[in-house]
Motif scaffolding. Structure first.
Motif, PDB file in Angstrom:
ATOM      1  N   LEU A 264      49.592  51.934 -38.799  1.00 40.75           N
ATOM      2  CA  LEU A 264      49.811  50.488 -38.782  1.00 40.75           C
ATOM      3  C   LEU A 264      51.236  50.136 -38.384  1.00 40.75           C
ATOM      4  N   ILE A 265      52.203  50.859 -38.937  1.00 45.58           N
ATOM      5  CA  ILE A 265      53.608  50.592 -38.619  1.00 45.58           C
ATOM      6  C   ILE A 265      53.872  50.805 -37.139  1.00 45.58           C
ATOM      7  N   ASN A 266      53.291  51.844 -36.564  1.00 42.74           N
ATOM      8  CA  ASN A 266      53.530  52.122 -35.147  1.00 42.74           C
ATOM      9  C   ASN A 266      52.837  51.120 -34.232  1.00 42.74           C
ATOM     10  N   ILE A 267      51.671  50.617 -34.634  1.00 41.95           N
ATOM     11  CA  ILE A 267      51.029  49.545 -33.865  1.00 41.95           C
ATOM     12  C   ILE A 267      51.919  48.307 -33.877  1.00 41.95           C
ATOM     13  N   ILE A 268      52.414  47.950 -35.056  1.00 42.14           N
ATOM     14  CA  ILE A 268      53.277  46.778 -35.185  1.00 42.14           C
ATOM     15  C   ILE A 268      54.570  46.970 -34.395  1.00 42.14           C
ATOM     16  N   HIS A 269      55.108  48.186 -34.435  1.00 34.70           N
ATOM     17  CA  HIS A 269      56.321  48.477 -33.665  1.00 34.70           C
ATOM     18  C   HIS A 269      56.085  48.290 -32.171  1.00 34.70           C
ATOM     19  N   ASN A 270      54.968  48.820 -31.666  1.00 33.17           N
ATOM     20  CA  ASN A 270      54.662  48.668 -30.245  1.00 33.17           C
ATOM     21  C   ASN A 270      54.546  47.194 -29.859  1.00 33.17           C
ATOM     22  N   ILE A 271      53.904  46.422 -30.708  1.00 33.88           N
ATOM     23  CA  ILE A 271      53.736  44.992 -30.432  1.00 33.88           C
ATOM     24  C   ILE A 271      55.079  44.271 -30.460  1.00 33.88           C
ATOM     25  N   SER A 272      55.971  44.688 -31.331  1.00 32.70           N
ATOM     26  CA  SER A 272      57.274  44.017 -31.448  1.00 32.70           C
ATOM     27  C   SER A 272      58.148  44.213 -30.222  1.00 32.70           C
ATOM     28  N   ARG A 273      57.815  45.196 -29.371  1.00 35.40           N
ATOM     29  CA  ARG A 273      58.624  45.431 -28.176  1.00 35.40           C
ATOM     30  C   ARG A 273      58.391  44.367 -27.105  1.00 35.40           C
ATOM     31  N   HIS A 274      57.333  43.591 -27.260  1.00 35.69           N
ATOM     32  CA  HIS A 274      57.063  42.500 -26.325  1.00 35.69           C
ATOM     33  C   HIS A 274      57.557  41.188 -26.933  1.00 35.69           C
ATOM     34  N   ASP A 275      58.135  40.314 -26.113  1.00 34.17           N
ATOM     35  CA  ASP A 275      58.665  39.046 -26.621  1.00 34.17           C
ATOM     36  C   ASP A 275      57.597  38.232 -27.339  1.00 34.17           C
ATOM     37  N   ASP A 276      56.399  38.152 -26.754  1.00 35.43           N
ATOM     38  CA  ASP A 276      55.316  37.399 -27.397  1.00 35.43           C
ATOM     39  C   ASP A 276      54.910  38.042 -28.719  1.00 35.43           C
ATOM     40  N   GLY A 277      54.973  39.363 -28.770  1.00 37.74           N
ATOM     41  CA  GLY A 277      54.656  40.063 -30.010  1.00 37.74           C
ATOM     42  C   GLY A 277      55.654  39.747 -31.105  1.00 37.74           C
ATOM     43  N   THR A 278      56.929  39.710 -30.744  1.00 31.70           N
ATOM     44  CA  THR A 278      57.977  39.348 -31.709  1.00 31.70           C
ATOM     45  C   THR A 278      57.744  37.955 -32.255  1.00 31.70           C
ATOM     46  N   ASP A 279      57.427  37.019 -31.362  1.00 27.55           N
ATOM     47  CA  ASP A 279      57.190  35.639 -31.789  1.00 27.55           C
ATOM     48  C   ASP A 279      56.021  35.556 -32.764  1.00 27.55           C
ATOM     49  N   GLU A 280      54.928  36.265 -32.463  1.00 36.44           N
ATOM     50  CA  GLU A 280      53.749  36.175 -33.326  1.00 36.44           C
ATOM     51  C   GLU A 280      53.964  36.903 -34.650  1.00 36.44           C
ATOM     52  N   LEU A 281      54.686  37.996 -34.629  1.00 34.53           N
ATOM     53  CA  LEU A 281      54.991  38.684 -35.890  1.00 34.53           C
ATOM     54  C   LEU A 281      55.785  37.773 -36.814  1.00 34.53           C
ATOM     55  N   ASN A 282      56.751  37.040 -36.257  1.00 32.65           N
ATOM     56  CA  ASN A 282      57.518  36.100 -37.069  1.00 32.65           C
ATOM     57  C   ASN A 282      56.653  34.937 -37.540  1.00 32.65           C
ATOM     58  N   GLN A 283      55.695  34.537 -36.705  1.00 33.14           N
ATOM     59  CA  GLN A 283      54.791  33.452 -37.075  1.00 33.14           C
ATOM     60  C   GLN A 283      53.978  33.808 -38.323  1.00 33.14           C
ATOM     61  N   PHE A 284      53.633  35.084 -38.468  1.00 34.31           N
ATOM     62  CA  PHE A 284      52.837  35.534 -39.616  1.00 34.31           C
ATOM     63  C   PHE A 284      53.717  36.193 -40.688  1.00 34.31           C
ATOM     64  N   ASN A 285      54.990  35.817 -40.729  1.00 37.50           N
ATOM     65  CA  ASN A 285      55.907  36.295 -41.774  1.00 37.50           C
ATOM     66  C   ASN A 285      56.079  37.810 -41.740  1.00 37.50           C
ATOM     67  N   GLY A 286      56.021  38.377 -40.527  1.00 39.01           N
ATOM     68  CA  GLY A 286      56.101  39.826 -40.385  1.00 39.01           C
ATOM     69  C   GLY A 286      57.390  40.422 -40.901  1.00 39.01           C
ATOM     70  N   LEU A 287      58.509  39.721 -40.714  1.00 40.05           N
ATOM     71  CA  LEU A 287      59.800  40.257 -41.147  1.00 40.05           C
ATOM     72  C   LEU A 287      59.821  40.500 -42.647  1.00 40.05           C
ATOM     73  N   GLN A 288      59.386  39.519 -43.439  1.00 40.19           N
ATOM     74  CA  GLN A 288      59.402  39.674 -44.888  1.00 40.19           C
ATOM     75  C   GLN A 288      58.402  40.722 -45.350  1.00 40.19           C
ATOM     76  N   ILE A 289      57.239  40.766 -44.692  1.00 34.44           N
ATOM     77  CA  ILE A 289      56.230  41.768 -45.053  1.00 34.44           C
ATOM     78  C   ILE A 289      56.773  43.177 -44.838  1.00 34.44           C
ATOM     79  N   LEU A 290      57.444  43.396 -43.711  1.00 34.91           N
ATOM     80  CA  LEU A 290      57.988  44.715 -43.405  1.00 34.91           C
ATOM     81  C   LEU A 290      59.123  45.081 -44.367  1.00 34.91           C
ATOM     82  N   LYS A 291      59.940  44.115 -44.722  1.00 35.36           N
ATOM     83  CA  LYS A 291      61.008  44.385 -45.696  1.00 35.36           C
ATOM     84  C   LYS A 291      60.418  44.751 -47.050  1.00 35.36           C
ATOM     85  N   ASP A 292      59.347  44.058 -47.440  1.00 37.10           N
ATOM     86  CA  ASP A 292      58.703  44.361 -48.725  1.00 37.10           C
ATOM     87  C   ASP A 292      58.121  45.775 -48.715  1.00 37.10           C
TER      88      ASP A 292
END
Length: 622
Positions: A264-292
Motif C-alpha cells: 500500500l505504501i509503495n502504491i501511494i508513493h508511486n501515485i505521489s510522484r504525479h502532480d495530480d496524485g499529490t493533489d488528490e492525496l492531500n484532498q483525502f488527508n493523505g499527509l496526516q494519515i501517513l504521519k499517523d
C-alpha cells in the motif's frame, strides 16, 4: 513525471515488486501442491478436461519459434483454460496446475527477451491481452464473490486469477504507455472490482483479527499489480479517475499485515510522484494519515517502508508544513541525502534498497523551493561520511556530468534524472554564497552550455512535473544566475531600447505569473486590456513562442516595462522561473504591483527581494 512524445515505460526502479511477484508464484504453487495432495489421497480419476490443453502447452513450450509467437499462442490457450473451468471437477487439478505453470513459464521467457531487446510495444500487447482475460464475466464473478460461481470451481478461478495478476504485474514493468491511455474506460470496471475486493478482504481481516487466508491470496496479487502498474507515472491520472487512492488510504489505516502495508505504501508513493496524485492525496488527508502510520508505535515500520513513507510526506508537504514539522523533515532530508550518496557510488545508481537516485533527487526539487530546506541539506545534513558544503554541491554537479549524455541516448530514466539535477543546481545558483563554487567548475559550465543550446533537449519539456522546469530552461537559468548575463553586455544587443517611455510609444506593463495560474492571469489581462489605450502589455505567451534565448527575451521585456505586475500564489513562490523574473525586476528597480491569489503564505526569497526594493510596491488582493 510526465511522458515524452514517444510514451513512457516504467522508469523508476521497483526491485521489491519483482521479489513480491516471485512470492506470489511460490504461494500459488504451494496452494496447487496442497490441493493435489488432497486429491491424490481421494484416489479419484481425472475427468481429463485439461489433458488435451496441457499437451498443447507442452508442445508450445517445446516449439522453437520465437518467444513472441509462443507468448501470443499461450494467451489464446489461456482463454480455453478459462472456458474449461466450468466443466472441471476437483480431480482435474493436476492437469490444471501443469497448464498454469507452463503459461507462466512461456510468458516469463518472453519477458526475459523483452528486457534484452527493449520490446516495450509487444509487452504492451500482452499486458492488455491479459487484462482482456481478467475482464471476463467468470473471473469478475469470482472477484466479486458472486454466489452463482460454483464452490467446487472456486479454487480453479482463484488460482487462475492469481497467476494472471502476477503475470500482468510482471509484464507491465516492460510495457509502453502514453497519455492517451488515461482516457481509456474499457478496464475501469475490472480495476474497481479489484480494489473493492482488496478493501473488502482487509476490512474483514481487521474485524476478525485474522491474517490473509489462502482465499485472500488474491488480495496480495491485486496489490502487487497496482504497485507495478502505478510505477508508470504517466498513467497515474487513470488510476485517480477510477477512485483508487481513497481506498488505498483507507486500507492503509486498517491493515496490520506488514507485507500489505509495504504494498500500500509503495502504491501511494508511486501515485505521489504525479502532480495530480499529490493533489488528490492531500484532498483525502493523505499527509496526516501517513504521519499517523509513521508515528504508530504498535505497528513499527521497517527501514524500507519508513523511507518510502518519508518521501511521500515530503512530496505532500507545503513550505509552512515543512517548517512546522522541522524535526521530522530534517530526518527525512538526512535520509534523502544519505541515499543519494549511496546510490551515486554504484554503477547503476541504485542504493542498497533498490531505489534509483532519481527518486531522491525528485523529492529534493520539491523541497528546495524552501530556502531553509536547501540550506539544511548543504550545511547541516547528517550523513556518513559527513559532507561539507562544497562536497554536497559537488555531489549534485558530478551526478549531472554523469547523466549529461541523455540527449544522445533518449533514455527516459536518464532524462528525468538530468532534469531533476539541473533544477536542483538552479535552486542552489540563486544564492550568492554558492555561486563561486559553481562558477569554478569548468566541466559544469560546459555541460550547462550544451544542455542550454542543444535543440534535442527540447523534447524533454513534457517530461517534468510542475516542481521542475525543462532542462533547457533550467540550464539557461543557472548560466544567467552565475554570469549575470541579463544585466551585462551579453544580455541586450547594442541599440536595443530598454525603457519604452518615449512620446511616440505607450508605456509597457509586464505580467509575471506561474503558468499553473493561467486562468487567473486571463482575468487580470481582461481587466488591464480595458485600458489598452493607455499602455501596452508584455506577457511571455505573446513574446516567447519558443525557448530560444528565453531569458534574454524576458530580460528585455522587463527592461522595456514601466512596471511589473506579479501574480503571487503558492505556485509562483515554488517556481524558479518566477523567482528569476522577480529578481530581475528588483535588480532593474522596476515598480512592482503584487496581486495575491488567495492566501499563498510566506515566501523567504520574495520577502528578501522586496526588502531591497527602493521603489513603491502597490499591494492589491483580488
Amino acid at each position: 513525471m510526465n511522458e515524452n512524445k514517444e510514451g513512457e515505460v516504467s522508469v523508476l526502479n521497483d526491485p521489491d515488486g519483482v521479489e513480491d511477484g516471485k512470492l506470489q508464484i511460490e504461494a500459488i504453487n504451494k496452494a496447487l501442491d496442497e490441493l493435489y495432495a488432497q486429491l491424490t489421497q481421494s484416489k479419484l480419476e481425472s475427468s481429463k478436461i485439461f489433458e488435451k490443453l496441457l499437451r498443447k502447452f507442452d508442445q508450445l513450450q517445446a516449439n522453437e519459434t520465437d518467444p513472441r509467437t509462443r507468448c501470443r499462442q499461450s494467451i489464446l490457450l489461456c482463454g480455453e483454460l478459462v472456458d474449461g473451468i466450468t466443466e472441471a471437477t476437483d480431480t482435474d487439478v493436476n492437469d490444471f496446475r501443469g497448464c498454469l505453470r507452463l503459461l507462466y513459464r512461456l510468458i516469463s521467457d518472453f519477458e526475459s527477451s523483452a528486457r534484452i531487446e527493449n520490446n516495450n510495444l509487444f509487452a504492451r500487447e500482452i499486458f492488455f491481452a491479459l487484462l482482456d482475460i481478467l475482464t471476463g464475466t467468470k473471473i469478475c464473478s469470482y472477484l466479486n464473490e458472486n454466489p452463482r460461481v460454483k464452490i467446487s470451481n472456486k479454487e480453479f478461478y482463484r488460482m487462475l486469477t492469481d497467476v494472471l495478476l502476477t503475470i500482468a504485474a510482471s509484464t507491465v514493468r516492460n510495457t509502453l504507455f502514453t497519455s492517451a491511455d488515461i482516457s481509456t474506460r474499457k478496464y475501469t470496471e475490472i480495476f474497481q472490482i479489484m480494489y473493492k475486493r482488496v478493501n473488502r478482504d482487509l476490512d474483514l481481516i481487521a474485524k476478525t483479527d485474522n491474517r490473509l487466508s489462502d482465499d485472500s491470496q488474491t488480495t496480495s496479487c491485486i496489490l502487487s499489480f497496482f504497485w507495478s502498474f502505478s510505477n508508470h507515472t504517466v498513467i497515474v491520472p487513470w488510476l485517480l479517475n477510477i477512485g483508487l487512492i481513497e481506498v488505498m488510504l483507507k486500507c492503509l489505516q486498517i491493515t496490520k499485515i506488514s507485507q500489505t502495508i509495504c504494498q500500500l505504501i509503495n502504491i501511494i508513493h508511486n501515485i505521489s510522484r504525479h502532480d495530480d496524485g499529490t493533489d488528490e492525496l492531500n484532498q483525502f488527508n493523505g499527509l496526516q494519515i501517513l504521519k499517523d502510520v509513521q508515528n504508530n508505535t504498535t505497528q513499527k515500520l521497517d527501514d524500507f517502508n519508513n523511507l518510502v513513507i518519508s518521501m511521500v510526506i515530503a512530496q505532500l508537504s507545503t513550505v509552512e508544513q515543512i517548517r512546522s514539522d522541522n524535526k521530522r523533515m530534517n530526518r527525512i532530508l538526512n535520509q534523502l541525502l544519505q541515499m543519494t550518496i549511496d546510490a551515486s557510488k554504484t554503477e547503476n545508481h541504485l542504493n542498497e534498497k533498490g531505489f534509483h537516485v532519481s527518486e531522491f533527487l525528485a523529492v529534493f526539487t520539491r523541497l528546495f523551493v524552501d530556502d531553509r530546506s536547501l540550506e539544511y541539506v548543504l550545511n547541516h545534513a547528517e550523513t556518513d561520511p559527513q559532507l561539507k558544503v562544497s562536497t554536497t554541491i559537488g555531489l549534485f554537479v558530478d551526478l549531472l556530468i554523469d547523466f549529461q549524455n541523455i540527449i544522445r541516448t533518449k533514455d527516459h530514466l536518464k532524462e528525468f534524472t538530468c532534469t531533476a539535477l539541473v533544477n536542483i543546481l538552479w535552486s542552489i545558483s540563486f544564492h550568492d554564497r554558492y555561486k563561486t563554487k559553481l562558477k569554478q567548475n569548468d566541466k559544469l559550465l560546459k555541460t550547462l552550455r550544451n544542455l542550454d543550446t542543444d535543440k534535442s533537449a527540447k523534447t524533454i519539456d513534457q517530461y517534468v512535473p510542475r516542481s521542475m522546469e525543462s532542462i533547457n530552461k533550467a540550464a539557461s537559468g543557472i548560466l544567467y544566475n552565475l554570469n549575470d548575463i541579463l544585466d551585462e553586455k551579453k544580455s541586450i544587443d547594442p541599440g536595443v531600447q530598454l525603457v519604452a517611455n518615449t512620446n511616440n510609444e505607450k508605456p509597457m506593463i509586464m505580467i509575471s505569473y506561474a503558468h499553473d495560474n493561467d486562468s487567473f492571469c486571463d482575468k487580470i489581462l481582461e481587466i488591464l486590456e480595458k485600458k489598452h489605450n493607455l499602455y501596452r502589455i508584455w506577457i511571455d505567451r505573446n513574446h516567447c513562442s519558443s525557448s530560444d534565448d528565453l531569458w534574454e527575451k524576458i530580460s528585455r521585456g522587463i527592461g522595456q516595462s514601466r512596471l511589473v505586475v506579479c501574480l503571487l500564489s503558492e505556485e509562483y513562490f515554488n517556481s524558479k522561473s518566477c523567482r528569476k523574473e522577480a529578481a530581475l525586476a528588483v535588480k532593474r528597480k522596476k515598480p512592482i504591483v503584487p496581486i495575491y491569489l488567495g492566501n499563498p503564505g510566506d515566501c523567504d526569497w520574495l520577502g528578501l527581494l522586496f526588502y531591497f526594493l527602493d521603489t513603491l510596491c502597490i499591494l492589491m488582493n483580488i
